[in-house]
Scaffold this motif. Sequence first.
Motif, PDB file in Angstrom:
ATOM      1  N   MET A   1       5.718  48.484 139.621  1.00 21.80           N
ATOM      2  CA  MET A   1       4.577  48.106 140.443  1.00 21.80           C
ATOM      3  C   MET A   1       3.591  49.267 140.481  1.00 21.80           C
ATOM      4  SD  MET A   1       3.332  45.662 142.280  1.00 21.80           S
ATOM      5  CE  MET A   1       2.173  45.351 143.610  1.00 21.80           C
ATOM      6  N   LYS A   2       2.437  49.079 139.853  1.00 23.33           N
ATOM      7  CA  LYS A   2       1.472  50.166 139.706  1.00 23.33           C
ATOM      8  C   LYS A   2       1.025  50.719 141.057  1.00 23.33           C
ATOM      9  CE  LYS A   2      -2.746  49.271 138.376  1.00 23.33           C
ATOM     10  NZ  LYS A   2      -3.924  48.890 137.556  1.00 23.33           N
ATOM     11  N   GLU A   3       0.908  49.845 142.059  1.00 20.38           N
ATOM     12  CA  GLU A   3       0.452  50.278 143.378  1.00 20.38           C
ATOM     13  C   GLU A   3       1.463  51.186 144.069  1.00 20.38           C
ATOM     14  OE1 GLU A   3       0.247  47.340 142.172  1.00 20.38           O
ATOM     15  OE2 GLU A   3      -1.792  46.568 142.410  1.00 20.38           O
ATOM     16  N   ASN A   4       2.715  51.175 143.595  1.00 26.42           N
ATOM     17  CA  ASN A   4       3.760  51.980 144.241  1.00 26.42           C
ATOM     18  C   ASN A   4       4.108  53.258 143.483  1.00 26.42           C
ATOM     19  OD1 ASN A   4       3.929  49.946 146.139  1.00 26.42           O
ATOM     20  ND2 ASN A   4       5.736  48.997 145.238  1.00 26.42           N
ATOM     21  N   THR A   5       3.583  53.436 142.289  1.00 28.83           N
ATOM     22  CA  THR A   5       3.978  54.568 141.440  1.00 28.83           C
ATOM     23  C   THR A   5       3.772  55.906 142.120  1.00 28.83           C
ATOM     24  OG1 THR A   5       3.445  53.312 139.443  1.00 28.83           O
ATOM     25  CG2 THR A   5       3.604  55.694 139.227  1.00 28.83           C
ATOM     26  N   ASP A   6       2.639  56.083 142.788  1.00 32.31           N
ATOM     27  CA  ASP A   6       2.341  57.367 143.430  1.00 32.31           C
ATOM     28  C   ASP A   6       3.296  57.689 144.576  1.00 32.31           C
ATOM     29  OD1 ASP A   6       0.272  57.688 141.689  1.00 32.31           O
ATOM     30  OD2 ASP A   6      -1.294  57.071 143.085  1.00 32.31           O
ATOM     31  N   CYS A   7       4.006  56.690 145.077  1.00 38.47           N
ATOM     32  CA  CYS A   7       4.920  56.916 146.204  1.00 38.47           C
ATOM     33  C   CYS A   7       6.109  57.786 145.821  1.00 38.47           C
ATOM     34  CB  CYS A   7       5.432  55.588 146.749  1.00 38.47           C
ATOM     35  SG  CYS A   7       4.153  54.574 147.523  1.00 38.47           S
ATOM     36  N   TYR A   8       6.383  57.921 144.535  1.00 36.48           N
ATOM     37  CA  TYR A   8       7.540  58.693 144.074  1.00 36.48           C
ATOM     38  C   TYR A   8       7.133  60.042 143.492  1.00 36.48           C
ATOM     39  CZ  TYR A   8       9.107  53.860 144.304  1.00 36.48           C
ATOM     40  OH  TYR A   8       9.350  52.567 144.725  1.00 36.48           O
ATOM     41  N   GLU A   9       5.818  60.339 143.504  1.00 33.07           N
ATOM     42  CA  GLU A   9       5.300  61.574 142.916  1.00 33.07           C
ATOM     43  C   GLU A   9       4.894  62.548 144.012  1.00 33.07           C
ATOM     44  OE1 GLU A   9       4.966  62.177 139.576  1.00 33.07           O
ATOM     45  OE2 GLU A   9       5.902  60.251 139.113  1.00 33.07           O
ATOM     46  N   PRO A  10       5.239  63.846 143.870  1.00 30.70           N
ATOM     47  CA  PRO A  10       4.813  64.828 144.879  1.00 30.70           C
ATOM     48  C   PRO A  10       3.302  65.027 144.866  1.00 30.70           C
ATOM     49  CG  PRO A  10       5.857  65.923 142.999  1.00 30.70           C
ATOM     50  CD  PRO A  10       6.055  64.444 142.800  1.00 30.70           C
ATOM     51  N   LEU A  11       2.747  65.233 146.049  1.00 24.42           N
ATOM     52  CA  LEU A  11       1.308  65.459 146.173  1.00 24.42           C
ATOM     53  C   LEU A  11       0.962  66.937 146.045  1.00 24.42           C
ATOM     54  CD1 LEU A  11       0.441  63.097 149.192  1.00 24.42           C
ATOM     55  CD2 LEU A  11       0.058  62.664 146.756  1.00 24.42           C
TER      56      LEU A  11
END
Length: 476
Positions: free
Chosen positions: A46-56
């Motif tokens: 799910m493209k909308e959720n990908t950033d949820c697993y990446e450190p900011l």
Amino acid sequence: MSSVALDIGGTTDAWLQSLVAESSAKDPNQVNEPQVPRVPSEFREMKENTDCYEPLVVSIGPYHHGKEKLEVMEKLKAKMVGQFVKDSIEAAEEMYDKVKELVSDARACYEEESTRQFNDEKFTRMMFLDGCFILEVVFKKLEKQKLRKQEVTSITRDLFLLENQLPFRVLIPLMRIYTRSGHHSAEEQTSSSKPSWSSERIDQEFKKTVEDFFKSIHEIPLQRESCWEKISIFFSELPRSLILSKDTGPYCKLGIYDHLLHFFYFKFVYGKGQHKRKRRSNRETTSWNRYYSVNELKNVGISFVPSNTSVFVNVNFKKTFLGGALCIPPLNIEDSTKSLLLNLAAYETCAGLYSAKCTSYVCFMRSLIDKPEDVKELRSKGILRTTIGTDDQIAQIFKEMTTNLVPKPSAYRDVKESVESHYRNTLKRWILQYKDPISKAVVKYSFIVGIAVSALQAYLAQTKQRTGYGICSCSI
């Protein structure tokens, strides 16, 4: 595919024996799941959720180490650990040597291909820096740095990513040395009694410190105990406290946890006293009940009440005379809430937890939230506490989170059965459905009748008064 699977010729006995041999053979490519696994691919689809697993802003461990956008925080790590080394060179050297001893164990906690780029010296330095940094954050030394509030929030958010964990088998030895040195507290540096603490005593103190740190995770509101609950808890635990000088339960030992996210999971998803794995019974079957939105349930007399617990997945149903109440723990919806819930769900998937409590919770909440009006109702009841976005955006967040999530079929079985039973109760539904129209009709016609009766009474009173006057005049 193996040659055995392709070879379907020959005698039946030979073919069956070959299947047995194939199943017994060890697969050289098969590896055990590491303590710090990668997020499963289906979660990233799910493209909308990908950033949820990446450190900011900050990387912990090898998976995201060296990324350009995280370089600023690497400099801050070095600065903070440099101050620690300056303040306590003996403790720093002891901690570094301990990591060096554990380097092989630490490597085994991650997927092998992610650690190949690091030789032992570089890997040891990374573990040392990351371990010291986590301790500095947990012991609230980050407050001394000149960081914006958003940066602090992002750091905290990154520490609860599945791919951004430091194994506790590395962190705990570092913490024990760190605590014994008194570095985490200026007051303890002057205390001669603290260095003589046992490892168990230090572990308990660190456990309490981490739990206090968890309180800063705003997505999980703190439990508010009533005075009666506090008294009940005190007397229920008093006999045990008289017998044991310290909490020696199996889930009080830090060594059973893999990492910080694992610890958080058992604190806020499983909760105290709920760690024992339940036996699967014959009754634990899939309950095929319909899902109803908040407003659908509201229309048939089911209300929504915030429950008083920090274990945010504990949803219950309480029956009332005509309706019922869904008791749901409050949940703050902030910038990092989506990331936290999805990483908890990814963790229980990788860990193979049959209960799938977080995944089932997210899916259950999604079943209640179909439209922005549902979010509005839950907000009005204090169940959803939103600091970001509109009701429509909050509803969209829950829709995105549940993409590719598979809940436990029997999760919330009792709750769903109670809701279904109430929804199918025709008499209750009829009374509740027509309660307002009937009430309005009664009020309306009572008002009309009241006016008519008042008018009639006034007319009769006036007529009687006129008649009385007439009789008097005749007698004169």
